[in-house]
Write a protein that holds these residues in place. Structure first.
Motif, mmCIF file in Angstrom:
data_model
loop_
_atom_site.group_PDB
_atom_site.id
_atom_site.type_symbol
_atom_site.label_atom_id
_atom_site.label_comp_id
_atom_site.label_asym_id
_atom_site.label_seq_id
_atom_site.Cartn_x
_atom_site.Cartn_y
_atom_site.Cartn_z
ATOM 1 N N ASN A 172 0.857 -1.184 0.000
ATOM 2 C CA ASN A 172 0.000 0.000 0.000
ATOM 3 C C ASN A 172 0.896 1.238 0.000
ATOM 4 O O ASN A 172 2.122 1.121 0.059
ATOM 5 C CB ASN A 172 -1.012 0.003 1.162
ATOM 6 C CG ASN A 172 -0.387 0.180 2.537
ATOM 7 O OD1 ASN A 172 0.330 1.151 2.793
ATOM 8 N ND2 ASN A 172 -0.660 -0.765 3.440
ATOM 9 N N ARG A 173 0.294 2.385 -0.067
ATOM 10 C CA ARG A 173 1.035 3.624 -0.329
ATOM 11 C C ARG A 173 1.536 4.347 0.911
ATOM 12 O O ARG A 173 2.116 5.426 0.808
ATOM 13 C CB ARG A 173 0.147 4.596 -1.121
ATOM 14 C CG ARG A 173 -0.276 4.087 -2.487
ATOM 15 C CD ARG A 173 -1.316 5.009 -3.114
ATOM 16 N NE ARG A 173 -1.819 4.501 -4.369
ATOM 17 C CZ ARG A 173 -1.339 4.835 -5.571
ATOM 18 N NH1 ARG A 173 -0.352 5.699 -5.651
ATOM 19 N NH2 ARG A 173 -1.838 4.314 -6.670
ATOM 20 N N VAL A 174 1.311 3.791 2.098
ATOM 21 C CA VAL A 174 1.612 4.508 3.339
ATOM 22 C C VAL A 174 2.818 3.880 4.031
ATOM 23 O O VAL A 174 2.806 2.695 4.372
ATOM 24 C CB VAL A 174 0.407 4.505 4.292
ATOM 25 C CG1 VAL A 174 0.731 5.269 5.577
ATOM 26 C CG2 VAL A 174 -0.807 5.119 3.608
ATOM 27 N N GLY A 175 3.846 4.689 4.262
ATOM 28 C CA GLY A 175 5.063 4.208 4.899
ATOM 29 C C GLY A 175 5.342 4.896 6.220
ATOM 30 O O GLY A 175 4.767 5.947 6.539
ATOM 31 N N LEU A 176 6.228 4.282 6.982
ATOM 32 C CA LEU A 176 6.741 4.885 8.208
ATOM 33 C C LEU A 176 7.942 5.745 7.852
ATOM 34 O O LEU A 176 8.886 5.277 7.210
ATOM 35 C CB LEU A 176 7.148 3.803 9.203
ATOM 36 C CG LEU A 176 7.691 4.308 10.548
ATOM 37 C CD1 LEU A 176 6.557 4.863 11.400
ATOM 38 C CD2 LEU A 176 8.411 3.184 11.295
ATOM 39 N N ALA A 177 7.930 6.997 8.276
ATOM 40 C CA ALA A 177 9.024 7.909 7.953
ATOM 41 C C ALA A 177 10.270 7.600 8.771
ATOM 42 O O ALA A 177 10.205 7.019 9.862
ATOM 43 C CB ALA A 177 8.590 9.356 8.197
ATOM 44 N N ALA A 178 11.403 8.003 8.241
ATOM 45 C CA ALA A 178 12.660 7.896 8.977
ATOM 46 C C ALA A 178 12.571 8.694 10.266
ATOM 47 O O ALA A 178 11.851 9.690 10.361
ATOM 48 C CB ALA A 178 13.813 8.404 8.127
ATOM 49 N N ASP A 235 -3.406 13.935 -4.191
ATOM 50 C CA ASP A 235 -3.913 14.831 -5.233
ATOM 51 C C ASP A 235 -2.844 15.817 -5.691
ATOM 52 O O ASP A 235 -2.819 16.231 -6.856
ATOM 53 C CB ASP A 235 -5.130 15.614 -4.729
ATOM 54 C CG ASP A 235 -6.380 14.756 -4.621
ATOM 55 O OD1 ASP A 235 -6.420 13.677 -5.253
ATOM 56 O OD2 ASP A 235 -7.313 15.155 -3.896
ATOM 57 N N ALA A 236 -1.950 16.197 -4.770
ATOM 58 C CA ALA A 236 -0.878 17.138 -5.105
ATOM 59 C C ALA A 236 0.206 16.501 -5.965
ATOM 60 O O ALA A 236 1.018 17.214 -6.555
ATOM 61 C CB ALA A 236 -0.255 17.698 -3.831
ATOM 62 N N GLY A 237 0.225 15.176 -6.011
ATOM 63 C CA GLY A 237 1.202 14.507 -6.873
ATOM 64 C C GLY A 237 2.051 13.460 -6.200
ATOM 65 O O GLY A 237 2.924 12.858 -6.855
ATOM 66 N N ALA A 238 1.837 13.211 -4.905
ATOM 67 C CA ALA A 238 2.632 12.190 -4.220
ATOM 68 C C ALA A 238 2.237 10.800 -4.710
ATOM 69 O O ALA A 238 1.050 10.486 -4.818
ATOM 70 C CB ALA A 238 2.436 12.286 -2.712
ATOM 71 N N ALA A 239 3.229 9.970 -4.978
ATOM 72 C CA ALA A 239 2.981 8.578 -5.342
ATOM 73 C C ALA A 239 2.831 7.716 -4.098
ATOM 74 O O ALA A 239 2.099 6.725 -4.086
ATOM 75 C CB ALA A 239 4.116 8.047 -6.212
ATOM 76 N N LEU A 240 3.574 8.092 -3.053
ATOM 77 C CA LEU A 240 3.544 7.420 -1.759
ATOM 78 C C LEU A 240 3.527 8.507 -0.686
ATOM 79 O O LEU A 240 3.870 9.660 -0.966
ATOM 80 C CB LEU A 240 4.788 6.542 -1.563
ATOM 81 C CG LEU A 240 5.097 5.487 -2.621
ATOM 82 C CD1 LEU A 240 6.535 4.979 -2.465
ATOM 83 C CD2 LEU A 240 4.109 4.329 -2.525
ATOM 84 N N ILE A 241 3.164 8.127 0.538
ATOM 85 C CA ILE A 241 3.262 9.068 1.651
ATOM 86 C C ILE A 241 3.919 8.377 2.840
ATOM 87 O O ILE A 241 4.010 7.151 2.885
ATOM 88 C CB ILE A 241 1.896 9.646 2.070
ATOM 89 C CG1 ILE A 241 0.966 8.519 2.559
ATOM 90 C CG2 ILE A 241 1.272 10.452 0.947
ATOM 91 C CD1 ILE A 241 -0.316 9.028 3.202
ATOM 92 N N GLN A 242 4.372 9.176 3.788
ATOM 93 C CA GLN A 242 4.935 8.662 5.033
ATOM 94 C C GLN A 242 4.315 9.382 6.220
ATOM 95 O O GLN A 242 3.940 10.559 6.125
ATOM 96 C CB GLN A 242 6.461 8.856 5.074
ATOM 97 C CG GLN A 242 7.224 7.984 4.098
ATOM 98 C CD GLN A 242 8.711 8.271 4.121
ATOM 99 O OE1 GLN A 242 9.136 9.408 4.348
ATOM 100 N NE2 GLN A 242 9.519 7.254 3.875
#
Length: 334
Positions: A61-67, A306-313
């Motif tokens: 899925n498109r949601v990751g844990l950020a550094a 919507d702004a253009g991110a392919a993935l998010i964190q």
């Protein structure tokens, strides 16, 4: 409100007398200790399947844990169970370092924000490589964020990053180049055109390399940085890191405004989204973007897509909203 917000978060926020870093370490310890049965139960509740391929890597899925959440990778098996489709560990440096003096992590509750001046505290690239070798695959893509050791002079930065890269790239699905933390003196100068070009020339090649940028750059500076990324073969951009701005803090949190360090969370929501939009427009979609900064609700995730991110964190949003946010954000549609 979720069970996490009403029952779990108040307990965590009281750990260590309210000391945010002690609560963070306590939470990592509990997550690291989860057995396979507990992880399976969590996975059934929080996992969302919405596969996507970005820069040649397939994400569940498109949601990751950020550094920054799990710098040394001590709780890696737990994060997929909480619904994350990928995990980014670090920021790690070639040399182990203690980071900045404590206290160095502060919650700003009314603003749903955090200020940190951690200073890349981590056990070093060799220790992380050994942990990853022993652990094996975690079931979702793994990103590794690299930074410069504080004791390394800027003129030796390329070799410092390269040392970490050579140790860690065999375990990474992608490498994030952190040249934008405000908590290592001089680090942000590595976003300059010539310095970044030299760094990417050394690192690009074996696995996808992404550049993490600061939200405090002007649009012309971002545009110049993007030119270097495109010409150097970077696989994408992570937008954004924490900010030095203190705009948007709620009244009760203004007393913390003088604390040094980077601000994350709700005050960064609009700035991060605007930068993601600018990067997407400026590159015509040629550089995939991982959007991060101020994602506290599912609607924030949808607007970032919507702004253009392919993935998010997620980072600060996860601290305040817990794993229900991971699930809701993964269901948000781009």
């Amino acid at each position: 409100m979720t069970i996490f917000e009403t029952a779990v978060r108040p307990v965590l926020f009281r750990v260590g007398g309210g000391d945010a870093e002690r609560a963070h370490e306590f939470t990592l310890g509990r997550l690291a200790g989860l057995g396979s049965g507990a992880r399976a139960l969590l996975r059934r509740r929080y996992a969302v399947s919405d596969p996507v391929e970005v820069f040649g890597v397939r994400f569940p899925n498109r949601v990751g844990l950020a550094a920054g959440m799990d710098k040394n990778g001590v709780a890696l098996p737990a994060w997929p169970a909480l619904g994350f489709g990928f995990v980014e560990v670090g920021t790690v440096t070639a040399k182990a370092q203690p980071g900045n003096d404590k206290p160095r992590l502060f919650r700003l509750r009314e603003s749903e924000a955090v200020i940190n001046r951690m200073g890349f505290n981590n056990a070093g690239a060799a220790a992380l490589a050994e942990r990853l070798r022993a652990l094996g695959p975690i079931g979702v893509p793994l990103g590794i964020s690299l930074g410069k050791s504080k004791v390394t002079p800027l003129e030796e930065a390329v070799q410092d990053y390269l040392t970490s890269y050579e140790l860690l790239h065999p375990y990474a699905d992608y490498i994030a180049v952190n040249v934008s933390s405000p908590n290592t003196p001089g680090l942000r100068t590595l976003q300059d055109k010539s310095a970044l070009a030299a760094l990417l020339a050394a690192l690009v090649g074996k696995v996808p390399v992404l550049v993490k940028i600061a939200p405090d750059l002007t649009e012309p500076a971002i545009a110049e940085l993007l030119e270097v990324c495109l010409s150097s073969g970077a696989a994408g951009v992570i937008a954004t890191n924490t900010t030095l701005s203190r705009d948007g803090l709620a009244g009760p949190d203004q007393a913390r405004a003088a604390e040094a360090g980077g601000l994350s969370g709700r005050p960064l929501t609009e700035r991060a989204r605007k930068i993601v939009h600018f990067v997407h427009e400026e590159t015509g979609g040629r550089l995939p973007i991982i959007g991060v900064g101020g994602i506290v609700e599912a609607d924030d995730a949808a607007r970032m897509f919507d702004a253009g991110a392919a993935l998010i964190q997620l980072y600060t949003g996860f601290i305040y909203r817990g794993p229900a946010l991971v699930r809701a954000a993964a269901r948000a549609r781009p």
